[in-house]
Design a protein around this motif. Sequence first.
Motif, PDB file in Angstrom:
ATOM      1  N   UNK A 114      38.042  28.708  35.400  1.00 47.53           N
ATOM      2  CA  UNK A 114      38.488  27.513  34.674  1.00 47.53           C
ATOM      3  C   UNK A 114      39.723  26.933  35.379  1.00 47.53           C
ATOM      4  N   UNK A 115      39.732  25.639  35.688  1.00 46.23           N
ATOM      5  CA  UNK A 115      40.904  25.035  36.323  1.00 46.23           C
ATOM      6  C   UNK A 115      42.146  25.208  35.458  1.00 46.23           C
ATOM      7  N   UNK A 116      43.271  25.507  36.090  1.00 42.82           N
ATOM      8  CA  UNK A 116      44.486  25.805  35.346  1.00 42.82           C
ATOM      9  C   UNK A 116      45.356  24.584  35.097  1.00 42.82           C
ATOM     10  N   UNK A 117      45.100  23.481  35.759  1.00 39.93           N
ATOM     11  CA  UNK A 117      45.934  22.298  35.567  1.00 39.93           C
ATOM     12  C   UNK A 117      45.079  21.060  35.537  1.00 39.93           C
ATOM     13  N   UNK A 118      45.676  19.959  35.011  1.00 38.99           N
ATOM     14  CA  UNK A 118      44.930  18.712  34.973  1.00 38.99           C
ATOM     15  C   UNK A 118      44.574  18.216  36.353  1.00 38.99           C
ATOM     16  N   UNK A 119      45.511  18.342  37.294  1.00 33.60           N
ATOM     17  CA  UNK A 119      45.247  17.880  38.654  1.00 33.60           C
ATOM     18  C   UNK A 119      44.127  18.684  39.299  1.00 33.60           C
ATOM     19  N   UNK A 120      44.118  19.987  39.067  1.00 35.70           N
ATOM     20  CA  UNK A 120      43.070  20.831  39.628  1.00 35.70           C
ATOM     21  C   UNK A 120      41.712  20.492  39.013  1.00 35.70           C
ATOM     22  N   UNK A 121      41.698  20.285  37.699  1.00 32.80           N
ATOM     23  CA  UNK A 121      40.447  19.916  37.031  1.00 32.80           C
ATOM     24  C   UNK A 121      39.927  18.592  37.576  1.00 32.80           C
ATOM     25  N   UNK A 122      40.806  17.664  37.801  1.00 36.76           N
ATOM     26  CA  UNK A 122      40.418  16.345  38.317  1.00 36.76           C
ATOM     27  C   UNK A 122      39.790  16.479  39.698  1.00 36.76           C
ATOM     28  N   UNK A 123      40.426  17.243  40.564  1.00 39.31           N
ATOM     29  CA  UNK A 123      39.880  17.454  41.907  1.00 39.31           C
ATOM     30  C   UNK A 123      38.517  18.135  41.846  1.00 39.31           C
ATOM     31  N   UNK A 124      38.389  19.123  40.976  1.00 43.78           N
ATOM     32  CA  UNK A 124      37.113  19.838  40.884  1.00 43.78           C
ATOM     33  C   UNK A 124      36.018  18.946  40.323  1.00 43.78           C
ATOM     34  N   UNK A 125      36.358  18.079  39.388  1.00 43.82           N
ATOM     35  CA  UNK A 125      35.375  17.131  38.857  1.00 43.82           C
ATOM     36  C   UNK A 125      34.908  16.161  39.944  1.00 43.82           C
ATOM     37  N   UNK A 126      35.841  15.680  40.758  1.00 39.26           N
ATOM     38  CA  UNK A 126      35.472  14.772  41.844  1.00 39.26           C
ATOM     39  C   UNK A 126      34.550  15.452  42.840  1.00 39.26           C
ATOM     40  N   UNK A 127      34.896  16.670  43.233  1.00 45.78           N
ATOM     41  CA  UNK A 127      34.066  17.380  44.209  1.00 45.78           C
ATOM     42  C   UNK A 127      32.706  17.731  43.617  1.00 45.78           C
ATOM     43  N   UNK A 128      32.695  18.147  42.349  1.00 54.30           N
ATOM     44  CA  UNK A 128      31.431  18.483  41.692  1.00 54.30           C
ATOM     45  C   UNK A 128      30.515  17.267  41.614  1.00 54.30           C
ATOM     46  N   UNK A 129      31.090  16.116  41.258  1.00 55.34           N
ATOM     47  CA  UNK A 129      30.286  14.893  41.170  1.00 55.34           C
ATOM     48  C   UNK A 129      29.710  14.541  42.537  1.00 55.34           C
ATOM     49  N   UNK A 130      30.538  14.589  43.564  1.00 59.00           N
ATOM     50  CA  UNK A 130      30.061  14.256  44.901  1.00 59.00           C
ATOM     51  C   UNK A 130      28.943  15.193  45.332  1.00 59.00           C
ATOM     52  N   UNK A 131      29.122  16.480  45.098  1.00 59.31           N
ATOM     53  CA  UNK A 131      28.095  17.455  45.485  1.00 59.31           C
ATOM     54  C   UNK A 131      26.786  17.211  44.743  1.00 59.31           C
ATOM     55  N   UNK A 132      26.873  16.960  43.449  1.00 56.01           N
ATOM     56  CA  UNK A 132      25.654  16.744  42.653  1.00 56.01           C
ATOM     57  C   UNK A 132      24.970  15.433  43.028  1.00 56.01           C
ATOM     58  N   UNK A 133      25.741  14.397  43.302  1.00 59.51           N
ATOM     59  CA  UNK A 133      25.143  13.125  43.711  1.00 59.51           C
ATOM     60  C   UNK A 133      24.390  13.292  45.031  1.00 59.51           C
ATOM     61  N   UNK A 134      24.934  14.095  45.925  1.00 58.63           N
ATOM     62  CA  UNK A 134      24.268  14.337  47.208  1.00 58.63           C
ATOM     63  C   UNK A 134      23.020  15.205  47.026  1.00 58.63           C
TER      64      UNK A 134
END
Length: 200
Positions: free
Chosen positions: A1-21
């Motif tokens: 689980x991401x420990x900070x808002x910034x980390x969660x935001x980065x992980x959401x961006x990367x997850x979205x990009x990976x899934x879109x691809x």
Amino acid sequence: MPRSGAEARRRLQQAALDLYREHGFDQTTTAEIAARAGVNERTFFRHFPDKREVLFDGEAGLRATLTQAVTEAPDDLQPLDVLLGAFRKAERILEDNRSFAEPRMQVIAETPALRERDLAKSAALTDAVADALRQRGVADRLAVLAAKTGWAVFHQAVQAWIDDPSQTLDAQLLQAFADLHTLSAPTTNLNPESRAPIAP
């Protein structure tokens, strides 16, 4: 689980990009993005209003960087030189994040809904740059023309940088603006392979 808002935001961006691809933009849900990032769907919507916006998170920072650079540029610079300096400052945002920027551009190019959002973002950024030029005393029609031209040159430089990893984005940007000046020179040689004038 991401420990900070910034980390969660980065992980959401990367997850979205990976899934879109992997599956395509239309086939991916916000719930799937959240699950891949290790958060719940409510967390996704705390950070992003929709699944398109997750790939455009840097727009506000880019706008601030560009407008500040235009505002702070020396008074004796011509508008296009002001924009070159501004884009050289903004390019660092992409240079530092190439591993995300390159696949992001590919996903946007392949997805109509994302292309539409990209065009809207580009128009808003162009308007902001034009307004910053107006505040420097540049006439309205020239400010708009310079902003649109500068943005087109910047995009060409970014695409060249993606296509040729051996060159830095800064080198591509300098070359693109040099090409623009070549096109607008009183006597223009459009043959890049030769310094001799092209025969009529």
